[in-house]
Structures are given as C-alpha cells and as structure tokens.
Design an enzyme around this catalytic site. Structure first.
Site, PDB file in Angstrom:
ATOM      1  N   GLU A   1       0.801  -1.237   0.000  1.00 14.51           N
ATOM      2  CA  GLU A   1       0.000   0.000   0.000  1.00 14.51           C
ATOM      3  C   GLU A   1       0.826   1.276   0.000  1.00 14.51           C
ATOM      4  OE1 GLU A   1      -2.686  -0.204   3.337  1.00 14.51           O
ATOM      5  OE2 GLU A   1      -4.058  -1.488   2.266  1.00 14.51           O
TER       6      GLU A   1
ATOM      7  N   GLU B   1      -5.863  -8.066  -0.703  1.00 22.22           N
ATOM      8  CA  GLU B   1      -6.466  -7.814   0.607  1.00 22.22           C
ATOM      9  C   GLU B   1      -7.902  -7.392   0.401  1.00 22.22           C
ATOM     10  OE1 GLU B   1      -4.759  -5.110   3.504  1.00 22.22           O
ATOM     11  OE2 GLU B   1      -2.738  -5.720   2.948  1.00 22.22           O
TER      12      GLU B   1
HETATM   13  C1  BGP Z   1      -4.370  -2.582   5.172  1.00 21.32           C
HETATM   14  C2  BGP Z   1      -3.037  -3.112   5.597  1.00 21.32           C
HETATM   15  C3  BGP Z   1      -3.076  -4.278   6.495  1.00 21.32           C
HETATM   16  C4  BGP Z   1      -4.304  -4.355   7.336  1.00 21.32           C
HETATM   17  C5  BGP Z   1      -5.584  -3.929   6.723  1.00 21.32           C
HETATM   18  C6  BGP Z   1      -6.743  -3.765   7.665  1.00 21.32           C
HETATM   19  O1  BGP Z   1      -4.315  -1.214   5.053  1.00 21.32           O
HETATM   20  O2  BGP Z   1      -2.220  -3.439   4.503  1.00 21.32           O
HETATM   21  O3  BGP Z   1      -1.853  -4.393   7.140  1.00 21.32           O
HETATM   22  O4  BGP Z   1      -4.183  -4.516   8.640  1.00 21.32           O
HETATM   23  O5  BGP Z   1      -5.428  -2.734   6.029  1.00 21.32           O
HETATM   24  O6  BGP Z   1      -6.558  -2.629   8.455  1.00 21.32           O
HETATM   25  P1  BGP Z   1      -6.795  -2.637  10.006  1.00 21.32           P
HETATM   26  O7  BGP Z   1      -5.908  -3.690  10.536  1.00 21.32           O
HETATM   27  O8  BGP Z   1      -6.409  -1.290  10.469  1.00 21.32           O
HETATM   28  O9  BGP Z   1      -8.223  -2.935  10.184  1.00 21.32           O
END
Ligand code: BGP
Length: 486
Positions: free
Chosen positions: A193, A385
C-alpha cells in the site's frame, strides 16, 4: 473469442497476512526491533472513536517507548505467535484449500538494524521453513518485501525513507531474499500500500512526522525513494528468480463524486489520479504529467536525480495488486486538495452501510475498481487484501457464527466474478487476515478478519488456540468450486 465465464483455472485463492501483525517473537532468532514494535496500544474508545489509530509515532513517543517500554502494551510484538504456530496455521490454510498464502518478510529479521553487511542466518532459515511448509501443500507464497515495518535503526539514523540512503540498503535486503528464496517464491510485491504514505508516514515510510517541515512533501519524497528501491528490486528479481511475477500494490479507494456537479466530478477525477499515481509510476515506469502540476500547485519540491528516470523505466511490474476495503466520496471545496485521496472521507455515502469500525461497505466499488484498473494498465490484477474487521463471539462450544462476514465476502466475490466476466484479467484473491491478527490501524486483536479465530484479547491474554469459524467452511466451498458457490 468467447466471453469469460468466471475465474480462470489456476486462480490463486488464498489469504493474506503481514509479518508484524502475526509473527510475534519480536526479539527471537536474532531479529532487530522494527518500527511496528513501537505501535503502542491505545484504548480505542478513549477518544470517543473506534478508529483511534496507533500507527503514527512521534519522536518523543519513540523515546518514551524506548525508555519505559514496561508501561505500555505493544501488540505487534506478540502478534498471534505465528513464529511458533506456522505449521498448524498453514495446515489450516491447506484444509481450506488455499492455493496461495500472502505473507511478508520482516526486514529486521534479515538485517536487524538494516545496516549490517551480512544477513542474519536464523531469520533467513525461518522463512525457508515457512515456504517449505507451504510447498508441502502446494501453496504458492506471495511475498511482500516491505509491509509497514522496517528496522527502527533506520528511523533513528535517517528518519526513514526521507533519506536516499535507504534505497541501497533496501536493494541489499531485496537481493539477499530474492537469491535465497529464488526456487521457493515466484510471486513478489515490493511495498505494501505505497499510497498510504500520504496517510501515515511512520507506518508506511518509517518517518517521524514531527521532524519534517512539510508532511506532504515528505510523503512524496519518501515515496520517490521507495519507487527507486522497488524498481531496483524488480530488476534484480527479473535477473535472479525463474518465472518471477512482480507486483506493485496500493490501497484502492475509489472516489465517487458527491453530486453530478461538474466541480465534484472533477474533484473525483483528481482524487483518483492521486491514488493512481503509485501504480502509474510502477507499472509504466515514469512519473505521469499530472503529478508535476500537483507538486507545483502545492509548492512541493521533490529531489529527483537525473539517473532516476532510467531506474524507474527498468523496474516496471508485471501485475497490479490492490487491497480493497471501501470507497470514498469526493466533493469540490476549499480544503479539497487535503481531502483528495485520503483514507476516511468526511463525507458519508448515504447508499452504503458501515462496518463496526465505520468503514463503508461497497462490493460494487470493488468491481468498478477492477474494471478501471484493467482499462488503465492492461496488466493482470490481484486482489491481495479485502475483508471485514468485526467483533466475533466464541461460543461455549467453541464455535464462531460469523454470518455477517460470509455475507460481506460473498458479495465481494460475486462482484469480482462479474468483473472477470466483463473481461478483467484477475490472478488471485487473498482476503485480509485469513487468520485473526493484530490490527494495523488500531493494534487491536478484537478487530478480527479471519476465517480462523485466535483465542487472544487486546492485552495479549488468551490460550492462542485456533478455531474454525463458520466462514472457514464457507470459504472452503468457494475455493473448491473455483468461486461458483458463493
Ligand atoms: C491494510 C493493511 C493491512 C491491514 C488492513 C486492515 O491497510 O495493509 O496491514 O491490517 O489494512 O486494516 P486494520 O488492521 O487497520 O483494520
């Protein structure tokens, strides 16, 4: 030629994680401290918001956390102890039928401070063992070289990616892991990201924001250095790894215009451009013209050396990967340039429901994103993701009835399938946090994404037992039917 009927043969179904959110063992195996080891847990409800982000650390906090670490909780130091549970966890992934497992390598496990000349053999051996375990089940690793962490020493010494020094330090690290795992890993993503540098300089680039004069300028400067590092790593991968597939990655947040007013439409175009800037550079190999006008408008001066153009040109990626959680609403207004491309739009989309963490749920936004990205790049895409952070309840008989997650995932898979039918070349889907892990943004354990429940609370207490959620069985069917049974 016939229209596509659905997901292609060999589609990479799986799940995604990151080292700093799962491994734990933060000082074992010769690992050095990394930036994520200093994300202190803060009561998420204290500030009256569920999104009390813990991913920005200031220089005074870093000093305090270093001196008095016993006073704080640092959940990313313990993760879900994947370091000692990886065999059990990968066996569960295999049981679901995973074809692919996205994980990251912790830079500080390989080069504890980032400055050593020789890598840490124990760190390298750990990932060998993990990849061998995947191979046992025919699971392809998809490896992120840098997922929101780096040796803390590089923050202390150089203030992170602000410094051009990091380019060659990263290249050294990249070459070591590519060489070591060249026969075990063919799918690589350089940076997680990258566009999130605009939101969290510390998490994305190891930069202590209070030490820079202009955060926006710093974000683009750090990004420029990461572009170079990424291109050099991609070039090295092409030379070292047989049949390699290199990807770039952004957090894809499609901006919709708030109204049909042309000014709002224009704002949406600009907001989307700022997100596309990242894959534009990495997939095409040069800075797009619009970014120079954006830099000028915002008085940003970015140091770019004459030789950089050649480096970027020689390091273009093969596929474009995205994380997808939400869409965003753009509106023309005075402070619009500050809002453009940001994570959480202050404007609500009245057509969308929110998650328990106030993230708008928008499966069609995923389809729109895929169509637009494929139109733009004509390169294979990867959804690496996606998922729903939610509070789960473990029942007396150790079950988790997460029908809300099944509903969310099912709608997203259906929209992905529509995009594929509409001609998008999609390589794979690795939903986020396929096993519960520590939240990136809030450092909570209770913000769960997994198909597998991990018995641990926000303070690190629990048996660490793993339990299959209802969604585990649902996803198994999805994979077995190659996305037909959702
Ligand atoms: C993305 C990241 C992850 C992740 C996910 C969910 O931005 O690449 O590392 O954790 O989001 O976010 P969060 O854990 O803050 O809910």
């Amino acid at each position: 030629m016939n229209a596509n009927q659905g997901f292609k043969k060999g589609f990479l179904w799986g799940g995604a994680t990151a080292a700093n959110q799962i491994e734990g063992a933060y000082l074992e195996g010769g690992k050095g401290l990394s930036t994520s080891d200093f994300a202190a847990y803060k009561d998420p409800y204290a500030s009256g918001t569920v999104n009390n982000f813990t991913f920005n650390v200031t220089s005074s906090e870093l000093e305090e956390y270093t001196k008095h670490s016993e006073k704080y909780l640092f959940p990313k130091r313990w993760g879900i102890d994947f370091y000692h549970h990886y065999k059990e966890d990968i066996a569960l992934f295999a049981e679901m039928g995973f074809k692919c497992f996205r994980l990251s390598i912790s830079w500080a496990r390989i080069f504890p401070t980032g400055l050593e000349n020789e890598p840490n053999e124990e760190g390298l051996a750990f990932y060998d063992a993990v990849f061998d375990e995947c191979a046992k089940y025919g699971i392809e690793p998809l490896v992120t070289m840098s997922h929101y962490e780096m040796p803390i020493e590089l923050t202390k010494k150089y203030n992170g990616w602000i410094s051009r020094e990091l380019v060659s330090l990263f290249e050294k690290y990249a070459k070591v892991i590519l060489e070591r795992y060249k026969n075990k890993v063919r799918y690589w993503i350089t940076f997680n990201e990258m566009n999130m540098n605009l939101n969290s300089l510390y998490t994305g680039a190891g930069v202590l924001e209070d030490l820079v004069e202009n955060s926006l300028e710093a974000a683009y400067q750090a990004s420029h250095h990461q572009f170079l590092a990424s291109a050099l790593a991609v070039k090295a991968a092409k030379a070292i790894v047989p049949n390699v597939e290199n990807g770039c990655m952004i957090n894809q947040i499609e901006a919709y215009a708030h109204t049909t007013k042309p000014e709002d439409q224009l704002q949406a175009v600009k907001s989307n451009q700022l997100n596309m800037f990242y894959p534009d550079v990495q997939a095409r190999g040069y800075y797009p013209s619009y970014i120079y006008s954006y830099f000028a408008e915002n008085n940003l001066t970015i140091d770019i050396e004459p030789e950089d153009a050649e480096i970027l040109k020689n390091g273009t990626v093969d596929f474009v990967a995205i994380s997808y959680y939400m869409s965003h609403v753009a509106e023309a207004r005075e402070d619009a340039s500050k809002l453009a491309g940001t994570f959480d739009s202050p404007i609500k989309n009245e057509y969308l429901e929110l998650s328990q963490w106030d993230w708008p749920i928008d499966p069609i936004g995923l389809r729109i994103s895929l169509i637009k990205l494929y139109d733009r790049f004509q390169k294979p895409l990867f959804v690496c993701e996606n998922g729903l952070g939610a509070k789960d309840v473990l029942t007396e008989d150790k079950k988790i009835h997460d029908d809300y997650r099944i509903d969310y995932m099912s709608k997203h898979v259906q929209q992905m399938r529509e995009a594929v039918k509409e001609g998008v070349d999609l390589m794979g889907y690795t939903p986020w946090g396929c096993i519960d892990l520590i939240s990136c943004g809030t450092s909570q354990m209770s913000k769960r994404y997994g198909f597998i429940y991990v018995d641990q609370d926000d303070t690190g207490k629990g048996s660490l037992e793993r339990y299959r959620k209802d969604s585990f069985y649902w996803y198994k069917e999805v994979i077995a039917s190659n996305g037909e049974k959702v």
